[in-house]
Scaffold this active site. Structure first.
Site, mmCIF file in Angstrom:
data_model
loop_
_atom_site.group_PDB
_atom_site.id
_atom_site.type_symbol
_atom_site.label_atom_id
_atom_site.label_comp_id
_atom_site.label_asym_id
_atom_site.label_seq_id
_atom_site.Cartn_x
_atom_site.Cartn_y
_atom_site.Cartn_z
ATOM 1 N N GLU A 134 -6.667 -13.058 -8.485
ATOM 2 C CA GLU A 134 -7.914 -12.585 -7.890
ATOM 3 C C GLU A 134 -8.197 -11.126 -8.227
ATOM 4 O O GLU A 134 -7.294 -10.313 -8.315
ATOM 5 C CB GLU A 134 -7.845 -12.733 -6.365
ATOM 6 C CG GLU A 134 -7.455 -14.151 -5.970
ATOM 7 C CD GLU A 134 -7.612 -14.437 -4.485
ATOM 8 O OE1 GLU A 134 -7.595 -15.620 -4.133
ATOM 9 O OE2 GLU A 134 -7.756 -13.497 -3.683
ATOM 10 N N CYS A 165 -10.509 -3.751 -7.334
ATOM 11 C CA CYS A 165 -9.123 -3.956 -6.906
ATOM 12 C C CYS A 165 -8.532 -5.038 -7.805
ATOM 13 O O CYS A 165 -8.979 -6.187 -7.789
ATOM 14 C CB CYS A 165 -9.127 -4.394 -5.441
ATOM 15 S SG CYS A 165 -7.500 -4.781 -4.799
ATOM 16 N N CYS A 217 3.863 -12.400 -5.978
ATOM 17 C CA CYS A 217 4.704 -11.216 -5.835
ATOM 18 C C CYS A 217 6.050 -11.652 -5.301
ATOM 19 O O CYS A 217 6.133 -12.553 -4.476
ATOM 20 C CB CYS A 217 4.071 -10.205 -4.881
ATOM 21 S SG CYS A 217 5.040 -8.677 -4.739
ATOM 22 N N CYS A 252 7.042 -9.071 1.416
ATOM 23 C CA CYS A 252 6.742 -8.306 2.641
ATOM 24 C C CYS A 252 6.229 -9.300 3.679
ATOM 25 O O CYS A 252 5.439 -10.193 3.358
ATOM 26 C CB CYS A 252 5.707 -7.226 2.356
ATOM 27 S SG CYS A 252 6.277 -6.068 1.092
ATOM 28 N N CYS A 311 2.262 -10.149 4.280
ATOM 29 C CA CYS A 311 1.378 -10.185 3.109
ATOM 30 C C CYS A 311 1.222 -11.610 2.575
ATOM 31 O O CYS A 311 2.214 -12.300 2.321
ATOM 32 C CB CYS A 311 1.942 -9.284 2.012
ATOM 33 S SG CYS A 311 1.043 -9.388 0.464
ATOM 34 N N GLY A 315 0.455 -8.668 -6.418
ATOM 35 C CA GLY A 315 1.570 -8.186 -7.224
ATOM 36 C C GLY A 315 2.020 -6.781 -6.913
ATOM 37 O O GLY A 315 1.309 -6.010 -6.282
ATOM 38 N N GLU A 316 3.212 -6.481 -7.375
ATOM 39 C CA GLU A 316 3.780 -5.138 -7.242
ATOM 40 C C GLU A 316 3.716 -4.484 -8.624
ATOM 41 O O GLU A 316 4.497 -4.831 -9.521
ATOM 42 C CB GLU A 316 5.229 -5.245 -6.734
ATOM 43 C CG GLU A 316 6.052 -3.977 -6.875
ATOM 44 C CD GLU A 316 5.374 -2.734 -6.310
ATOM 45 O OE1 GLU A 316 4.951 -2.744 -5.142
ATOM 46 O OE2 GLU A 316 5.269 -1.749 -7.061
ATOM 47 N N SER A 360 -0.747 1.398 -6.209
ATOM 48 C CA SER A 360 -0.125 1.214 -4.902
ATOM 49 C C SER A 360 1.208 0.499 -5.084
ATOM 50 O O SER A 360 1.284 -0.541 -5.731
ATOM 51 C CB SER A 360 -1.046 0.383 -4.010
ATOM 52 O OG SER A 360 -0.408 0.092 -2.779
ATOM 53 N N SER A 407 3.057 1.969 0.140
ATOM 54 C CA SER A 407 2.969 1.100 1.314
ATOM 55 C C SER A 407 4.137 1.398 2.235
ATOM 56 O O SER A 407 5.244 0.917 2.008
ATOM 57 C CB SER A 407 3.021 -0.363 0.853
ATOM 58 O OG SER A 407 1.875 -0.643 0.093
ATOM 59 N N LEU A 408 3.888 2.180 3.262
ATOM 60 C CA LEU A 408 4.983 2.605 4.140
ATOM 61 C C LEU A 408 5.148 1.644 5.323
ATOM 62 O O LEU A 408 6.208 1.070 5.530
ATOM 63 C CB LEU A 408 4.716 4.042 4.601
ATOM 64 C CG LEU A 408 5.905 4.767 5.216
ATOM 65 C CD1 LEU A 408 7.079 4.876 4.273
ATOM 66 C CD2 LEU A 408 5.474 6.168 5.672
ATOM 67 N N HIS A 409 4.116 1.513 6.126
ATOM 68 C CA HIS A 409 4.037 0.509 7.197
ATOM 69 C C HIS A 409 4.997 0.664 8.364
ATOM 70 O O HIS A 409 4.913 -0.094 9.330
ATOM 71 C CB HIS A 409 4.192 -0.922 6.646
ATOM 72 C CG HIS A 409 3.270 -1.223 5.519
ATOM 73 N ND1 HIS A 409 1.917 -1.077 5.601
ATOM 74 C CD2 HIS A 409 3.511 -1.651 4.249
ATOM 75 C CE1 HIS A 409 1.353 -1.405 4.453
ATOM 76 N NE2 HIS A 409 2.299 -1.746 3.609
ATOM 77 N N ASN A 446 -5.051 -7.873 8.117
ATOM 78 C CA ASN A 446 -5.938 -9.002 7.827
ATOM 79 C C ASN A 446 -5.136 -10.287 7.919
ATOM 80 O O ASN A 446 -4.129 -10.438 7.236
ATOM 81 C CB ASN A 446 -6.545 -8.851 6.424
ATOM 82 C CG ASN A 446 -7.489 -7.667 6.377
ATOM 83 O OD1 ASN A 446 -8.403 -7.559 7.188
ATOM 84 N ND2 ASN A 446 -7.241 -6.753 5.462
ATOM 85 N N CYS A 503 -7.624 -6.678 2.018
ATOM 86 C CA CYS A 503 -6.236 -6.342 1.663
ATOM 87 C C CYS A 503 -5.282 -7.377 2.198
ATOM 88 O O CYS A 503 -5.338 -7.735 3.367
ATOM 89 C CB CYS A 503 -5.818 -5.026 2.314
ATOM 90 S SG CYS A 503 -6.767 -3.647 1.808
#
Ligand code: SAH
Ligand code: SF4
Length: 373
Positions: free
Chosen positions: A100, A113, A120, A124, A127, A173-174, A205, A227-229, A304, A347
């Site tokens: 996408e 984006c 991935c 996480c 996600c 993806g990373e 990111s 991406s800390l979170h 989301n 996201c």
């Protein structure tokens, strides 16, 4: 029957690679520069229409090369104007896969984006892409091809202004797990004969692959988002499993190194707001202590939702309070506006279709990937 000769795809080749390629059949380096301009600046994939190239050079190209872009499966537009394309990609194990790409129009800018992998492997817990599992890395052509296609689909006119003004590697993806292909794609975004975007308008990111952040610091100057979170390792180990290998202190050290090496302004820390998990006042204060006095910005992302997740979005007042506590604690913080959620383009909602999942070892962890429709 003779098989058609395999023609080299020029999409995704950086300037030096293209110069070497045309040099291989005796063309001068400036031919590569002309090609770059045609492919990216003018959005042209047909050599016959590259009118200022000599006829014999065009013929030589047509024989051995092509500009091959990914195929669009479907396109949707959200009520807020956000657009999402599903692109078909040949998968690692035979079946076609779908990735996408999302375009977010805003006054004065248009952000694309893009995805860097099919699925991935980092898993996480909050996600949708992670829940899909991993199929394969995208090639440089497939990564830059998303920018090429979006420009075409959005009606880009080479003699008018830019439509895609910003690119963020925040899709599926990373990106740093696909360093080899992401680097040339970013170089083409920055190249003045490519998309000529300024370094602040290309954002990578990452969930925190520390060794690759050091490598990036040697190779390219872009905006870094991390991406800390979570404000501590205990919680981050749970939300972002790669943290078990590269804990927060190591990750932050790599971030400051990147800024210093590339003379960057600040690192953006993404923090997805999960109700009752990471959104409390004590956590805001802990995060502020971690980042205060540093060139850091925090971008709070309302979670989301997606089918099967155990998490919920933090209430709006909890997000505001969290932001206020960060600001009071001396850290710049903003709340990301959710866009395109009525077409699952927000996201963390990008799922594509990852049909053949592959087991990959990342660090010490074997990521076995779940099967879903
Ligand atoms: N793999 C990279 C880039 C893609 S994800 C990374 O993790 O940084 C882009 C951003 O969306 C990341 O900050 C990611 O943590 C966040 N995200 C993932 N799932 C989400 C969800 N369900 N809701 C909100 N943000 C999410
Ligand atoms: Fe992968 Fe990023 Fe999703 Fe984590 S948040 S699973 S790294 S895409």
């Amino acid at each position: 029957m003779n098989e058609a000769p395999v023609r080299t795809n020029l999409l995704g080749m950086t300037r030096p690679e293209l110069e070497a390629f045309v040099g291989g059949f005796g063309a001068k380096p400036y031919r590569a520069r002309q090609l770059l301009k045609w492919i990216y600046r003018r959005g042209q994939a047909d050599f016959a229409r590259m009118t200022d190239l000599a006829k014999d050079f065009r013929a030589a190209l047509a024989e051995r090369a092509q500009v091959s872009v990914p195929e669009i499966v479907s396109a949707r537009t959200a009520s807020d104007g956000t657009r999402k394309w599903l692109l078909r990609m040949p998968g690692a194990a035979g079946n076609d896969q779908v990735i996408e790409t999302v375009f977010i129009p805003e006054p004065g800018r248009g952000t694309l984006c893009i995805s860097s992998q099919i699925g991935c492997a980092l898993d996480c817990s909050f996600c949708a892409t992670g829940a899909q599992g991993f199929n394969r890395n995208l090639t440089a052509a497939e990564i830059i091809g998303q920018v090429w296609l979006a420009n075409r689909e959005l009606g880009y006119d080479p003699d008018g202004g830019r439509i895609v003004t910003n690119v963020v590697l925040m899709g599926m993806g990373e990106p740093l797990a696909n360093y080899r292909n992401v680097l040339p794609a970013m170089q083409l975004m920055l190249d003045d004969l490519g998309y000529d975007l300024s370094r602040r308008r290309v954002t990578l990111s990452t969930s925190g692959l520390v060794p690759q952040i050091y490598r990036l610091a040697e190779d390219v100057n872009v905006a870094l988002a991390v991406s800390l979170h979570a404000p501590n390792d205990r919680l981050r180990d749970e939300l972002v499993p790669i943290n078990r290998k590269h804990p927060i202190a190591e990750l932050l050290k790599a971030c400051w190194h990147y800024l210093e090496r590339q003379n960057g302004r600040s690192v953006t820390f993404e923090y997805t707001m999960l109700d009752g998990v990471n959104d409390g006042p004590a956590q805001a204060r802990e995060l502020a202590r971690l980042l205060r006095g540093r060139d850091a910005k925090v971008n709070l992302i309302p979670f989301n939702t997606f089918p099967g997740t155990k998490y919920h979005r933090s209430p709006a007042d909890a997000i505001r309070r969290f932001r206020d506590l960060l600001v009071q604690g001396g850290v710049m913080a903003t709340v990301r506006k959710t866009r395109g959620d009525d077409i699952d383009a927000a996201c963390g909602q990008l799922r594509g279709q990852v049909l053949d999942r592959i087991q990959v070892r990342l660090g010490r962890k074997l990521v076995s990937v779940s099967v879903q429709a």
